[in-house]
Design an enzyme around this catalytic site. Structure first.
Site, PDB file in Angstrom:
ATOM      1  N   GLU A 225       0.814  -1.232   0.000  1.00  0.00           N
ATOM      2  CA  GLU A 225       0.000   0.000   0.000  1.00  0.00           C
ATOM      3  C   GLU A 225       0.845   1.279   0.000  1.00  0.00           C
ATOM      4  O   GLU A 225       0.833   2.069   0.944  1.00  0.00           O
ATOM      5  CB  GLU A 225      -0.969  -0.032   1.181  1.00  0.00           C
ATOM      6  CG  GLU A 225      -1.925  -1.207   1.097  1.00  0.00           C
ATOM      7  CD  GLU A 225      -3.019  -1.202   2.149  1.00  0.00           C
ATOM      8  OE1 GLU A 225      -2.918  -0.440   3.132  1.00  0.00           O
ATOM      9  OE2 GLU A 225      -3.979  -1.979   1.983  1.00  0.00           O
ATOM     10  N   GLU A 328      -4.140  -8.877  -1.414  1.00  0.00           N
ATOM     11  CA  GLU A 328      -4.739  -8.771  -0.075  1.00  0.00           C
ATOM     12  C   GLU A 328      -6.194  -8.330  -0.133  1.00  0.00           C
ATOM     13  O   GLU A 328      -6.560  -7.450  -0.894  1.00  0.00           O
ATOM     14  CB  GLU A 328      -3.959  -7.766   0.781  1.00  0.00           C
ATOM     15  CG  GLU A 328      -4.469  -7.686   2.220  1.00  0.00           C
ATOM     16  CD  GLU A 328      -3.772  -6.584   3.020  1.00  0.00           C
ATOM     17  OE1 GLU A 328      -2.546  -6.444   2.899  1.00  0.00           O
ATOM     18  OE2 GLU A 328      -4.463  -5.861   3.754  1.00  0.00           O
TER      19      GLU A 328
END
Length: 478
Positions: A225, A328
């Protein structure tokens, strides 16, 4: 006259015979999970195909076409985090065995064959940690001792339970604090320019240490991220910064060290910005040559958006020589009261069907196991997992997400090719695959309150079946 009549009778008999439905050798074995039933990847028996060339508009149908294939499947699995490993260690031995079988056994479980784990700590760790002492730019103190108590033992047990092989890739959430502009592993910050080579060497050291312990590393993501400033471990890279770090440091370091075969995955964040990130990196040939694929998560919904599957299609069409990998996803904001919500699994089914249909070649769930609080988590970012352990009783709690995942992971084998399945009803979401053994796998999901009779159509033959409300079925066609 007699001969003519005999000829007419024989001709009529032959015409009648050729009009009779020929027997088909094709069958479809059906496995179903459905709300308000006891069906959990349950074998509902076999369906027979019979000739039927043209379905009507009034006949709900899922068409199967094996004539054109698309991406090759790498695998399906989940992440072994510190949290998962710590919870596993608290389980009684019998529940540990049950858990490993449930995920990794190809026959008795759902056959996971893909694994992600964290480099340094992440939010799903009990505390923040790194593998070097403060200020050690040369990485002379590099030591993966934090992983050896819980995480590495579980990974080794998972590999054994999977039959000796588990495709494993690794992801960092943050460099050590001294390498960052904010001098913290938390709250974003950026990698300092003077530590770029040291940080590239860090990935290398981590991979080497795991492989010394007989844990082969298939690939790595550059940064979890990279556009999220989180209250937990995080580090920010713009698209240009990620491109340049891959091009000038991480890619060359892997190649010079004999690790050119490791699959380097860029982005590792949500679908909303995926096209911008992919195009910025992959339009640069010097960066693109190091990149195997683009990773993504499903959390773009935090902005109020729906899941943006069309962005995956655009990346796939623009860069067909690169792969897409879901790295994810989980349901956030854990509540034990909601652990039986059917929507948990349906979110997985909806994402997986649409991710695969838009070119995704590998799919990785987040934590494989969490406790009765949705942790442990050192910043109270508690979430759902497919299986939870009540550490007060030692019991395992299977959410329906486990079964929805299993409708894909148990049946779609590495090396399978995606094929087209097309539904004539919007309440039937579907995806299809051709396994290496030649068997066809078709997944059909119904998220509505309606029961629906429908048929599978393949090469001029149909098999009739029924979809339960809020159900998912996998068909194995021989």
């Amino acid at each position: 006259m007699y001969q003519a009549n005999l000829f007419t009778l024989v001709l009529a008999f032959l015409l009648v015979c050729t009009d009779q439905p020929r027997n088909s050798t094709k069958q479809a074995e059906k496995f179903t999970t459905a709300e308000h039933t006891n069906l959990r990847i349950s074998n509902e028996g076999k369906l027979n195909f019979t000739p039927y060339s043209q379905p009507l508009e009034t006949e709900p149908t899922v068409f199967i076409n094996t004539n054109k294939t698309f991406q090759t499947m790498v695998g399906i699995g989940g992440a072994i985090t510190d949290a998962s490993a710590e919870v596993f260690a608290k389980l009684p031995v019998e529940q540990q065995k049950e858990f490993l079988m449930a995920y990794y056994d190809k026959e008795k479980g759902i056959g996971y064959n893909l694994l992600r784990t964290n480099i340094n700590s992440c939010d799903f760790s009990s505390s923040s940690y790194t593998y070097v002492k403060e200020g050690d730019k040369e990485l002379k103190t590099f030591n993966i001792a934090p992983d050896e108590q819980f995480k590495i033992p579980l990974i080794k047990k998972a590999i054994a339970a999977a039959g000796g092989k588990l495709t494993t890739y690794v992801s960092p959430w943050s460099p050590p604090a001294f390498m960052k502009t904010n001098n913290s592993m938390l709250q974003g910050g950026k990698l300092k320019a003077e530590y770029q080579q040291a940080w590239a060497n860090y990935y290398l050291k981590f991979i080497q240490e795991y492989e010394k312990r007989n844990i082969p590393i298939w690939g790595l993501t550059m940064q979890n991220e990279p556009m999220a400033k989180q209250r937990w471990e995080s580090c920010i890279y713009t698209a240009e910064e990620e491109r340049d770090f891959i091009k000038n440091y991480l890619g060359p370091t892997l190649h010079k060290s004999g690790m050119a075969n490791k699959k380097l995955i860029a982005w590792d964040h949500n679908r909303d910005l995926i096209y911008h990130r992919a195009s910025t990196i992959l339009n640069d040939p010097q960066a693109a040559k190091y990149v195997w694929g683009i990773g993504f998560h499903w959390y773009e919904t935090w902005t109020g958006s729906k899941m943006q599957f069309d962005n995956l299609r655009k990346v796939n069409e623009s860069f067909p020589d690169k792969q897409l990998i879901f790295t994810e996803g989980c349901k956030e904001k854990f509540s034990l009261d909601s652990i039986n919500n059917w929507s948990l699994g349906e979110r997985y089914g909806h994402s997986m069907i649409n991710d695969f249909n838009n070119g995704t070649a590998a799919w990785t769930d987040w934590n494989i196991l969490l406790d009765e609080k949705g942790g442990p988590n050192h910043v109270q970012n508690y979430c759902f997992a497919p299986i939870h352990a009540d550490t007060r009783t030692g019991k395992l709690i299977y959410t329906n997400a486990y079964y929805y995942l299993g409708h894909f992971s148990k049946f779609i084998k590495p090396g399978a090719k995606r094929i087209i399945t097309s539904s004539t009803r919007d309440i039937l979401q579907t995806s299809g695959f051709l396994n290496p053994d030649g068997k066809i796998v078709v997944v059909v999901m119904n998220t509505s309150d309606k029961k629906l009779d429908y048929q599978l159509w393949l090469n001029g033959e149909v098999a009739k079946t029924q979809s339960q409300p809020h159900s998912i079925s996998t068909f194995i066609v021989n």
